[in-house]
Design an enzyme around this catalytic site. Structure first.
Site, short mmCIF file in Angstrom:
data_model
loop_
_atom_site.label_atom_id
_atom_site.label_comp_id
_atom_site.label_asym_id
_atom_site.label_seq_id
_atom_site.Cartn_x
_atom_site.Cartn_y
_atom_site.Cartn_z
N ASP A 2 14.61 20.14 -42.24
CA ASP A 2 15.36 19.29 -41.32
C ASP A 2 16.10 20.11 -40.27
O ASP A 2 16.77 21.10 -40.60
CB ASP A 2 16.40 18.47 -42.09
N HIS A 52 17.42 18.01 -37.35
CA HIS A 52 18.31 16.93 -36.88
C HIS A 52 18.97 17.23 -35.54
O HIS A 52 20.19 17.17 -35.39
CB HIS A 52 19.37 16.64 -37.94
N ASP A 107 12.24 15.09 -40.00
CA ASP A 107 13.66 14.91 -39.72
C ASP A 107 14.17 15.82 -38.61
O ASP A 107 15.16 16.55 -38.78
CB ASP A 107 14.48 15.07 -40.99
N ASN A 139 11.84 10.70 -43.04
CA ASN A 139 12.37 9.34 -43.01
C ASN A 139 13.10 9.03 -41.71
O ASN A 139 13.30 7.85 -41.37
CB ASN A 139 13.30 9.10 -44.21
N HIS A 140 13.49 10.05 -40.94
CA HIS A 140 14.14 9.81 -39.65
C HIS A 140 13.15 9.73 -38.50
O HIS A 140 13.58 9.49 -37.36
CB HIS A 140 15.19 10.88 -39.37
N HIS A 145 8.12 15.50 -47.05
CA HIS A 145 9.53 15.48 -46.64
C HIS A 145 10.49 15.16 -47.78
O HIS A 145 11.45 15.88 -48.01
CB HIS A 145 9.75 14.47 -45.51
N HIS A 166 14.75 17.14 -46.71
CA HIS A 166 15.44 15.86 -46.90
C HIS A 166 16.92 15.96 -47.25
O HIS A 166 17.65 15.01 -47.02
CB HIS A 166 14.69 15.05 -47.96
#
Length: 579
Positions: free
Chosen positions: A252, A254, A281, A336-337, A390, A473
C-alpha cells in the site's frame, strides 16, 4: 444497541468512551453521536467547523453514527503487538475510520459525482485544464462516507458508455495547451522520457502547491493506453515467470508520492531484470495517488512485456502474452481501494480519490480510472509458487486458484457477501491474518469481514502447491513495513511509511529472486523536497560541479528526517530471509 444517551459509557471501535452529544449537527445530515475518549485517539475537542457540540481535551473527541456505538462490554482488552500503545491506537483509529461505512458507501454515488462535476467541470471548449487550480484540494465538508450502498449495476460513466469514455477524453484533451512546455511524448514513452516525467512530477508536487502535476492530454494518453493493454491482456490471476533479475513487491502507498519515489530511487526504476509488482491500494487517504498511477501506467507502456512477434507468445494463449516468458516491467494488482465505493468517500473517511481526480482533471477522468480499476488482476503468481494478493484468503478454507481465475472481476469490488459468488472476490480484497487457528469475524473492519489463521494459510498453500502468500492491506502490528507470519508461509508488505502522517510505522518492500529467496526491506521516506535535494546533490557530484548554496532550513530538515529517532524506529534496514 439503541441510540445512546448523554453520559452513557460505551464502546466505539473497541475503545471505551463517554457519550457527550446526541443529535443532528450542522456538518452532516441525520443523527450523530459525539463521544470523548480517555486518551488522545479522537479527532477533535468537540468542535467541528467552528461549532462546539461538547467540550473535551484536544483529539479526545469523535463523532460517529449511532450504528457504530456498542455496549461497553464490547471494548477490546487485547493489544496484539510490541510497539507503544499510542501507536496501536493511532493505527486503529486511522485504519478503521468509518471502515464499516465502506460497506454502505455508494447508493448516492451518482449524486456525489454530479456534485463533483459541478465543482470541477471540464474546461470550456475542450481545453486542457490549467496546471493551476484556484480551488484548494482538501477534505469536503460532507464526506460521502455517510451514503448508502452502491448497486453493482450503477453506471460510472453516466450516459457515456465505458468503451467510448477514453476516446471522448482523448478528443477533449488530445492536444497540449498552447503554452505547455512540460514533458511530452507521442506513442510509447521511452525510459528517458519516463525519467523526465517522474522528475517533473516530483518538482511540481514539491514546489508548486495547488498545481496539477501532469497535463491532462498526457494523463489521458497514458490512461487510454493502459486501459487498452489491460483489456487485451490481463486476467484475474496473472502468471509471472522470471529467470533472472528480481521482482520488487510494493505494498500500500495510499497516495504518498514521497514513499513511491523513494522506493524507485532505492531499488531503481522498472526495467528488464528489475520488475515491479505493486499490490494495490494506491488510491485514497493521501493527496497524490493520481501521480503514482500515471508513473506506473507510463512504465507499463514503456516496458509492456512480450511483443506480438515474440516466439513465446505464439505458444501461449493471448490472455497470457505479457505475463509469461517475456514479462513486462510493471504489474499492478487490485486492492480494496481500487473501487468506486471506497473512492467516493471523503478524505477524512478513508477515501478521497474521487475528489482528487475530479479536482485535478474532471469527473470523466475519475470514471476512466474506475474502468481501469475494474480491469486490474486480483492476484499474481510468481514462478508457480508464490501468490501475491492484496487482502487475504477466503473464509471457506478450501479455495483454489482455478476458482480465483473464474472470478468475474470486471466490476466494482463487492460490498457484501450476501451473494455466494462474491465471497472469494470480497475476501481476496478484505481479509486479514490472525494468530489463532480458524476463521473469525474481524473486530477491526466489521462483521462482514473475516480474519484467517495459520491453518487456513497452510491448507491453501497445500491445495494450490504454493510455497507462500504475499499480501498487504494493513500496517503490521509491529509497526514495521514488513512482517513474516503463519510459520513463514504468509508475508505482509506495507510500503507507506509514517502512514497518513501520524502512525509512525516504517514502510516496507520485498525483493524476490527467481529462486524465490527474498529480502524484506524497510525505509523511512524523506519528503519530496528532501529527496529532490539529495538527487540534485548526487547529480552535481557526478558531474564534478561545486555544491550549490543550500537554503538555510534544508540541512536542518534533512538532519531531522534522518535523525536518531528514525534510526531507532527502523531498528534494521534489511532482513535477509530464505524461503
Amino acid at each position: 444497541m439503541a441510540t445512546p444517551n448523554v453520559g452513557d459509557v460505551v464502546s466505539v471501535r473497541g475503545c471505551l468512551c463517554t457519550v457527550k452529544y446526541v443529535g443532528s449537527p450542522r456538518f452532516a445530515d441525520g443523527v450523530w453521536v459525539g463521544v470523548a475518549f480517555d486518551t488522545a485517539i479522537g479527532r477533535n475537542d468537540g468542535m467541528v467547523e467552528g461549532i462546539s457540540y461538547f467540550k473535551c481535551p484536544p483529539r479526545h473527541g469523535l463523532f460517529v453514527r449511532p450504528s457504530q456505538v456498542l455496549p461497553s462490554s464490547a471494548a477490546s482488552s487485547k493489544v496484539e503487538r510490541d510497539a507503544p500503545e499510542e501507536h496501536v491506537q493511532a493505527w486503529k483509529v486511522q485504519e478503521n475510520v468509518m471502515e464499516i461505512e465502506a460497506i454502505q458507501a455508494g447508493r448516492d454515488g451518482a449524486r456525489v459525482l454530479k456534485h463533483l462535476e459541478s465543482n470541477f467541470p471540464a474546461e470550456a471548449g475542450g481545453a486542457s485544464p490549467s496546471l493551476s487550480r484556484s480551488k484548494p484540494l482538501r477534505p469536503s465538508r460532507r464526506g460521502p462516507g455517510v451514503l448508502g450502498r452502491q448497486g453493482s449495476g450503477t453506471s460510472l460513466a453516466g450516459t457515456t458508455k465505458e468503451g467510448d469514455l477514453a476516446a471522448m477524453l482523448l478528443a477533449r484533451y488530445g492536444a497540449p495547451p498552447a503554452r505547455y512546455n512540460g514533458p511530452s511524448f507521442s506513442g510509447t514513452p521511452t525510459p528517458a522520457q519516463m525519467v523526465e516525467l517522474c522528475d517533473s512530477i516530483k518538482r511540481r508536487v514539491a514546489h508548486s502547491a495547488g498545481e496539477t502535476a501532469v497535463a491532462a492530454h498526457l494523463a489521458i494518453t497514458l490512461m487510454a493506453g493502459v486501459k487498452e493493454q489491460l483489456e487485451r491482456e490481463a486476467a484475474s490471476v496473472v502468471e509471472l515467470n522470471i529467470t533472472d533479475g528480481r521482482i520488487v513487491v510494493v505494498g500500500d502507498t495510499h497516495g504518498q508520492l514521497n514513499d513511491f519515489c523513494w522506493i524507485l530511487k532505492a531499488h531503481g526504476p522498472p526495467a528488464p531484470g528489475n520488475v515491479y509488482l505493486v499490490n494495490g491500494d494506491i488510491a485514497d487517504r493521501g493527496p497524490n495517488a493520481v501521480e503514482i498511477y500515471l508513473i506506473l501506467f507510463g512504465y507499463m507502456l514503456t516496458c509492456p512485456g512480450c511483443p506480438p512477434a515474440c516466439q513465446c507468445s505464439l505458444r501461449r494463449p493471448p490472455s497470457h502474452r505479457y505475463m509469461l516468458a517475456c514479462p513486462g516491467c510493471v504489474y499492478l494488482n487490485r486492492g480494496n481501494h481500487e473501487s468506486f465505493d471506497m473512492n467516493i468517500r471523503g478524505f477524512h473517511e478513508g477515501g478521497g480519490f474521487a475528489q482528487e481526480a475530479t479536482y485535478k482533471y474532471d469527473a470523466d477522468v475519475f470514471k476512466l480510472f474506475q474502468a481501469i480499476f475494474n480491469l486490474l488482476p486480483l492476484a499474481t503468481r510468481i514462478n508457480q509458487e508464490v501468490l501475491v494478493l492484496h487482502g487475504g484468503l477466503c473464509r471457506t478454507g478450501n479455495a483454489t486458484l482455478a476458482q480465483m481465475r473464474a472470478i468475474d472481476r470486471v466490476r466494482p469490488v463487492p460490498v457484501s457477501t450476501n451473494d455466494a459468488r462474491d465471497l472469494l472476490f470480497f475476501d481476496t480484497m478484505w481479509a486479514d491474518p490472525q494468530e489463532a487457528a480458524g476463521i473469525d469475524r474481524s473486530q477491526a473492519r466489521g462483521s462482514v469481514c473475516v480474519t484467517f489463521g495459520p491453518d487456513i494459510t497452510r491448507r491453501f498453500c497445500e491445495i494450490n502447491r504454493l510455497r507462500m502468500i504475499v499480501r498487504s492491506h494493513e500496517v503490521p502490528k509491529t509497526m514495521s513495513g514488513v512482517a513474516v507470519q503463519h510459520d513463514g508461509r504468509l508475508i505482509t508488505v506495507f510500503s507507506a511509511s509514517n502512514y497518513c502522517g501520524r502512525i509512525g510505522n516504517t514502510g516496507g518492500t520485498m525483493l524476490l529472486t527467481p529462486s524465490l529467496d527474498y529480502q524484506l526491506m524497510e525505509h523511512w521516506s524523506p519528503t519530496l523536497a528532501e529527496l529532490l535535494r539529495i538527487e540534485d546533490e548526487e547529480r552535481r557530484a557526478a558531474a564534478g560541479e561545486a555544491e550549490a548554496p543550500a537554503a538555510p532550513a534544508a540541512p536542518k530538515q534533512l538532519r531531522r528526517q534522518f535523525s536518531a529517532d528514525a534510526e531507532k524506529l527502523m531498528q534494521a534496514s534489511v532482513f535477509e530471509c530464505h524461503s
